[in-house]
Design a protein around this motif. Structure first.
Motif, short mmCIF file in Angstrom:
data_model
loop_
_atom_site.label_atom_id
_atom_site.label_comp_id
_atom_site.label_asym_id
_atom_site.label_seq_id
_atom_site.Cartn_x
_atom_site.Cartn_y
_atom_site.Cartn_z
N PHE A 71 -15.84 82.86 69.49
CA PHE A 71 -16.78 84.06 69.05
C PHE A 71 -15.85 85.17 68.32
O PHE A 71 -16.37 85.20 66.94
N LEU A 72 -14.77 85.22 68.71
CA LEU A 72 -13.87 86.48 67.83
C LEU A 72 -13.28 85.70 66.67
O LEU A 72 -13.24 86.49 65.56
N ASP A 73 -12.91 84.73 66.96
CA ASP A 73 -12.66 83.60 65.50
C ASP A 73 -13.68 83.68 64.53
O ASP A 73 -13.36 83.87 63.32
N ARG A 74 -15.02 83.22 65.08
CA ARG A 74 -15.93 83.34 63.99
C ARG A 74 -16.03 84.70 63.28
O ARG A 74 -16.34 84.74 62.16
N GLN A 75 -16.25 85.70 64.04
CA GLN A 75 -16.37 87.11 63.48
C GLN A 75 -15.30 87.51 62.55
O GLN A 75 -15.51 88.03 61.68
N THR A 76 -14.23 87.10 62.98
CA THR A 76 -12.82 87.45 62.13
C THR A 76 -12.97 86.60 60.87
O THR A 76 -12.45 87.18 59.77
N LYS A 77 -13.49 85.56 60.77
CA LYS A 77 -13.87 84.79 59.47
C LYS A 77 -14.75 85.27 58.61
O LYS A 77 -15.05 84.99 57.47
N LEU A 78 -15.92 85.82 59.30
CA LEU A 78 -16.81 86.46 58.60
C LEU A 78 -16.63 87.63 57.83
O LEU A 78 -17.07 88.05 56.51
N LEU A 79 -15.65 88.51 58.40
CA LEU A 79 -15.28 89.72 57.57
C LEU A 79 -14.82 89.54 56.20
O LEU A 79 -15.21 90.34 55.50
N PRO A 80 -13.94 88.40 55.84
CA PRO A 80 -13.61 88.39 54.40
C PRO A 80 -14.83 87.89 53.52
O PRO A 80 -14.82 88.41 52.30
N LYS A 81 -15.88 87.37 54.15
CA LYS A 81 -17.02 86.85 53.42
C LYS A 81 -17.79 88.29 53.25
O LYS A 81 -18.36 88.31 52.00
N ILE A 82 -17.73 89.11 53.99
CA ILE A 82 -18.60 90.15 53.89
C ILE A 82 -17.81 91.10 52.53
O ILE A 82 -18.30 91.71 51.92
N GLU A 83 -16.40 91.36 52.80
CA GLU A 83 -15.83 91.97 51.76
C GLU A 83 -15.99 91.31 50.22
O GLU A 83 -16.28 91.97 49.36
N GLN A 84 -16.22 89.96 50.23
CA GLN A 84 -16.42 89.46 49.25
C GLN A 84 -17.61 89.68 48.63
O GLN A 84 -17.91 89.83 47.44
N ALA A 85 -18.72 89.59 49.58
CA ALA A 85 -20.18 89.76 48.92
C ALA A 85 -20.06 91.52 48.46
O ALA A 85 -20.96 91.54 47.47
N ILE A 86 -19.51 92.42 49.28
CA ILE A 86 -19.41 93.71 48.68
C ILE A 86 -18.91 93.73 47.16
O ILE A 86 -19.35 94.35 46.38
N ALA A 87 -17.80 92.85 47.09
CA ALA A 87 -17.10 92.74 45.75
C ALA A 87 -18.00 92.21 44.58
O ALA A 87 -17.99 92.59 43.55
N ARG A 88 -18.86 91.21 44.99
CA ARG A 88 -19.94 90.89 44.22
C ARG A 88 -20.90 91.78 43.64
O ARG A 88 -21.39 91.79 42.52
N ILE A 89 -21.03 92.57 44.67
CA ILE A 89 -22.23 93.83 44.36
C ILE A 89 -21.58 94.78 43.37
O ILE A 89 -22.37 94.97 42.30
N GLU A 90 -20.19 94.88 43.58
CA GLU A 90 -19.63 95.99 42.50
C GLU A 90 -19.37 95.16 41.22
O GLU A 90 -19.31 95.89 40.17
N HIS A 91 -19.22 94.12 41.30
CA HIS A 91 -19.22 93.05 40.02
C HIS A 91 -20.56 92.74 39.28
O HIS A 91 -20.68 91.74 38.24
N ASP A 92 -21.52 93.01 39.86
CA ASP A 92 -22.89 92.64 39.36
C ASP A 92 -23.27 91.21 39.57
O ASP A 92 -24.11 90.58 39.15
N ASP A 93 -22.44 90.46 40.38
CA ASP A 93 -22.61 89.02 40.67
C ASP A 93 -23.25 88.58 42.07
O ASP A 93 -23.86 87.51 42.12
N PHE A 94 -23.69 89.75 42.69
CA PHE A 94 -24.34 89.44 43.94
C PHE A 94 -25.76 88.88 43.78
O PHE A 94 -26.65 89.61 42.81
N GLY A 95 -26.11 88.08 44.66
CA GLY A 95 -27.59 87.55 44.59
C GLY A 95 -27.80 86.50 43.76
O GLY A 95 -29.04 86.04 43.61
#
Length: 135
Positions: A71-95
């Motif tokens: 479970f910890l491994d899955r959660q650890t792998k999810l964090l970079p995906k969340i950070e990438q999604a936030i970056a997409r919001i900031e670059h107007d690519d999200f969604g």
């Protein structure tokens, strides 16, 4: 800030406006912090576990530990995906689908805010993977 109901009630013409970006950014930041808190707590729990002398208890503890680490491994792998999604919001690519450029859709993003593919493209990729596995 928008509520989930207000977000879903918005017209398609308002797709990925500033309010929606703000909603998803808040959602992603909250999820990232929750994961970080949970990871810290879980690591502390794992490091402080003691082992029982009984073989059955040891086996049960090891299985529990293995599941926690997975479970910890899955959660650890999810964090970079969340950070990438936030970056997409900031670059107007999200969604928007990274392959087709089509809107991913609010409902899909509410279920999986880190999604980078629209449902149709994701389904196409899964069909390709299935055909490769079957071959």
């Amino acid at each position: 800030m928008l509520t989930k109901e207000q977000l879903l009630a918005m017209s398609e013409d308002d797709y990925m406006n500033d309010e929606q970006h703000e909603y998803f950014k808040h959602l992603l930041l909250t999820e990232a912090q929750d994961i970080k808190d949970h990871l810290k707590e879980a690591r502390e729990n794992l490091s402080s576990q003691s082992y029982e002398a009984d073989e059955l208890d040891k086996a049960a503890q090891e299985e529990d530990r293995r599941l926690q680490l997975r479970f910890l491994d899955r959660q650890t792998k999810l964090l970079p995906k969340i950070e990438q999604a936030i970056a997409r919001i900031e670059h107007d690519d999200f969604g928007y689908c990274e392959i087709t450029g089509d809107p991913i859709g609010v409902q899909r993003l509410l279920l999986r805010p880190t999604a980078t593919l629209c449902a149709e493209e994701k389904q196409r990729q899964e069909m390709k993977e299935k055909s490769y596995r079957d071959a």
